[in-house]
Scaffold this motif. Structure first.
Motif, PDB file in Angstrom:
ATOM      1  N   GLN A  13     -71.522   8.255  -5.499  1.00 49.40           N
ATOM      2  CA  GLN A  13     -72.268   6.997  -5.613  1.00 49.40           C
ATOM      3  C   GLN A  13     -71.510   5.977  -6.450  1.00 49.40           C
ATOM      4  O   GLN A  13     -71.514   4.777  -6.139  1.00 49.40           O
ATOM      5  CB  GLN A  13     -73.658   7.266  -6.204  1.00 49.40           C
ATOM      6  CG  GLN A  13     -74.602   7.946  -5.223  1.00 49.40           C
ATOM      7  CD  GLN A  13     -75.931   8.329  -5.850  1.00 49.40           C
ATOM      8  OE1 GLN A  13     -76.079   8.342  -7.076  1.00 49.40           O
ATOM      9  NE2 GLN A  13     -76.903   8.654  -5.015  1.00 49.40           N
ATOM     10  N   ARG A  14     -70.846   6.417  -7.508  1.00 47.48           N
ATOM     11  CA  ARG A  14     -70.054   5.488  -8.327  1.00 47.48           C
ATOM     12  C   ARG A  14     -68.918   4.888  -7.499  1.00 47.48           C
ATOM     13  O   ARG A  14     -68.656   3.679  -7.586  1.00 47.48           O
ATOM     14  CB  ARG A  14     -69.494   6.218  -9.557  1.00 47.48           C
ATOM     15  CG  ARG A  14     -70.543   6.586 -10.585  1.00 47.48           C
ATOM     16  CD  ARG A  14     -69.911   6.863 -11.941  1.00 47.48           C
ATOM     17  NE  ARG A  14     -68.990   7.997 -11.918  1.00 47.48           N
ATOM     18  CZ  ARG A  14     -69.352   9.259 -12.093  1.00 47.48           C
ATOM     19  NH1 ARG A  14     -70.636   9.566 -12.296  1.00 47.48           N
ATOM     20  NH2 ARG A  14     -68.441  10.221 -12.086  1.00 47.48           N
ATOM     21  N   TYR A  15     -68.260   5.716  -6.721  1.00 47.11           N
ATOM     22  CA  TYR A  15     -67.179   5.196  -5.882  1.00 47.11           C
ATOM     23  C   TYR A  15     -67.717   4.288  -4.784  1.00 47.11           C
ATOM     24  O   TYR A  15     -67.074   3.292  -4.419  1.00 47.11           O
ATOM     25  CB  TYR A  15     -66.365   6.344  -5.296  1.00 47.11           C
ATOM     26  CG  TYR A  15     -65.259   6.808  -6.213  1.00 47.11           C
ATOM     27  CD1 TYR A  15     -64.033   6.146  -6.251  1.00 47.11           C
ATOM     28  CD2 TYR A  15     -65.441   7.891  -7.055  1.00 47.11           C
ATOM     29  CE1 TYR A  15     -63.023   6.561  -7.104  1.00 47.11           C
ATOM     30  CE2 TYR A  15     -64.437   8.311  -7.917  1.00 47.11           C
ATOM     31  CZ  TYR A  15     -63.224   7.644  -7.931  1.00 47.11           C
ATOM     32  OH  TYR A  15     -62.224   8.050  -8.784  1.00 47.11           O
ATOM     33  N   GLN A  16     -68.873   4.609  -4.240  1.00 44.69           N
ATOM     34  CA  GLN A  16     -69.471   3.750  -3.217  1.00 44.69           C
ATOM     35  C   GLN A  16     -69.728   2.357  -3.767  1.00 44.69           C
ATOM     36  O   GLN A  16     -69.552   1.358  -3.060  1.00 44.69           O
ATOM     37  CB  GLN A  16     -70.787   4.373  -2.728  1.00 44.69           C
ATOM     38  CG  GLN A  16     -70.605   5.583  -1.828  1.00 44.69           C
ATOM     39  CD  GLN A  16     -71.917   6.274  -1.497  1.00 44.69           C
ATOM     40  OE1 GLN A  16     -72.818   6.343  -2.337  1.00 44.69           O
ATOM     41  NE2 GLN A  16     -72.027   6.797  -0.283  1.00 44.69           N
ATOM     42  N   ASN A  17     -70.116   2.277  -5.021  1.00 47.21           N
ATOM     43  CA  ASN A  17     -70.415   0.975  -5.632  1.00 47.21           C
ATOM     44  C   ASN A  17     -69.164   0.132  -5.845  1.00 47.21           C
ATOM     45  O   ASN A  17     -69.239  -1.098  -5.859  1.00 47.21           O
ATOM     46  CB  ASN A  17     -71.117   1.183  -6.973  1.00 47.21           C
ATOM     47  CG  ASN A  17     -72.515   1.765  -6.822  1.00 47.21           C
ATOM     48  OD1 ASN A  17     -73.147   1.617  -5.785  1.00 47.21           O
ATOM     49  ND2 ASN A  17     -72.985   2.440  -7.858  1.00 47.21           N
ATOM     50  N   ASP A  18     -68.011   0.786  -6.007  1.00 47.40           N
ATOM     51  CA  ASP A  18     -66.787   0.065  -6.352  1.00 47.40           C
ATOM     52  C   ASP A  18     -65.798  -0.076  -5.205  1.00 47.40           C
ATOM     53  O   ASP A  18     -64.833  -0.842  -5.313  1.00 47.40           O
ATOM     54  CB  ASP A  18     -66.075   0.777  -7.512  1.00 47.40           C
ATOM     55  CG  ASP A  18     -66.888   0.763  -8.800  1.00 47.40           C
ATOM     56  OD1 ASP A  18     -67.712  -0.163  -8.958  1.00 47.40           O
ATOM     57  OD2 ASP A  18     -66.703   1.670  -9.630  1.00 47.40           O
TER      58      ASP A  18
END
Length: 267
Positions: free
Chosen positions: A51-56
């Motif tokens: 999810q963190r990578y999806q946001n960035d």
């Protein structure tokens, strides 16, 4: 000509390694059109990382997950391919760190009627521990702790001089391979009857070959580094190897229980 591409990354419950993998992917000089995580039942820590990578990420990252019922890598990879929008699929594992030119190298040699068997260099255990601690993703053939250094050379101009048997699937590795989605569908994808570790990639490659799709060994390009870890259980290896050998001897072109079996499964 632009070739639409999907990068498929298989993973299971090792978010620290997947972090390095995704970090190296987002450092690509040419990004794929989308990134798909084929998750064989990881827990909440992996989900939060993704999810963190999806946001960035400047490109879509899809998280394709099923519940943890043992090693079911073939099923989750078939499901991930089902979700892929790219015409050309590049496949790695979540314990792989890729060179900044990895995706560009793969796309530059994409050709109808062939699939790619890539190479990998290895990181030793102490280098792996340090890389995980400091989130290091850049290595070269002369880096300390790199094994199989020839595979770490990045000399794309010389890659075409490598010649191996285009009809021998025995050395294909799913941690670095690429193929057209249409060819994957043609052979009905991975064989879902292969459970547990071992030989699912060469069995798929054998059916590619049986359909006249040639293997290209891509060396000195599309470089990647394998993060060291203990071996998975190999209890099913001999049974899976026997299936592969039957595919070779019989000329089987499609598996029975494969990609098509995932089409009606709920996500």
């Amino acid at each position: 000509m632009h070739i639409s591409s999907s990068l498929i990354i298989s993973t299971y419950n090792w978010p620290e390694a997947l972090d390095l993998c995704l970090k190296s992917v987002l450092d690509q000089h040419q990004l794929p059109d989308e990134i798909i995580i084929a998750d064989d039942g990881s827990g909440d820590e992996t989900r939060a990382l993704i999810q963190r990578y999806q946001n960035d990420s400047p490109k879509p990252i899809k998280h394709v997950w099923h519940s943890d019922e043992g090693f079911r890598k073939t099923i989750i990879l078939n499901t991930a391919v089902k979700e892929a929008k790219g015409a050309y699929l590049i496949q790695i594992d979540g314990d792989i760190i890729v060179h900044p030119e990895f995706v560009r190298d793969h796309l530059s040699v994409a050709k109808q009627g062939q699939f790619i068997r890539g190479s990998r260099a290895m990181l030793d255990s102490s280098t792996t521990r340090h890389a995980l601690q400091v989130r290091r993703t850049h290595f070269g053939p002369f880096s300390k702790g790199v094994k199989h250094r020839l595979n770490a050379l990045h000399i794309p101009a010389l890659s075409s001089f490598i010649r191996t048997d285009p009809y021998n699937p025995a050395d294909v590795k799913g941690c670095n391979m690429a193929y057209w989605k249409s060819d994957f569908v043609l052979v009905n994808g991975y064989n879902n009857d292969l459970t547990g570790w071992g030989h699912e990639d060469i069995e798929l490659a054998a059916r590619f070959v049986n359909n006249g799709i040639r293997k290209r060994h891509l060396k000195w390009a599309a470089v990647c580094f394998h993060i060291d870890h203990p071996h998975n259980s190999r209890a099913n290896e001999s049974a899976n190897k026997a299936v592969y050998e039957r595919v070779l001897s019989s000329g089987t072109k499609q598996c029975t229980n494969g990609y098509n079996s995932t089409l009606n499964q709920p996500q």
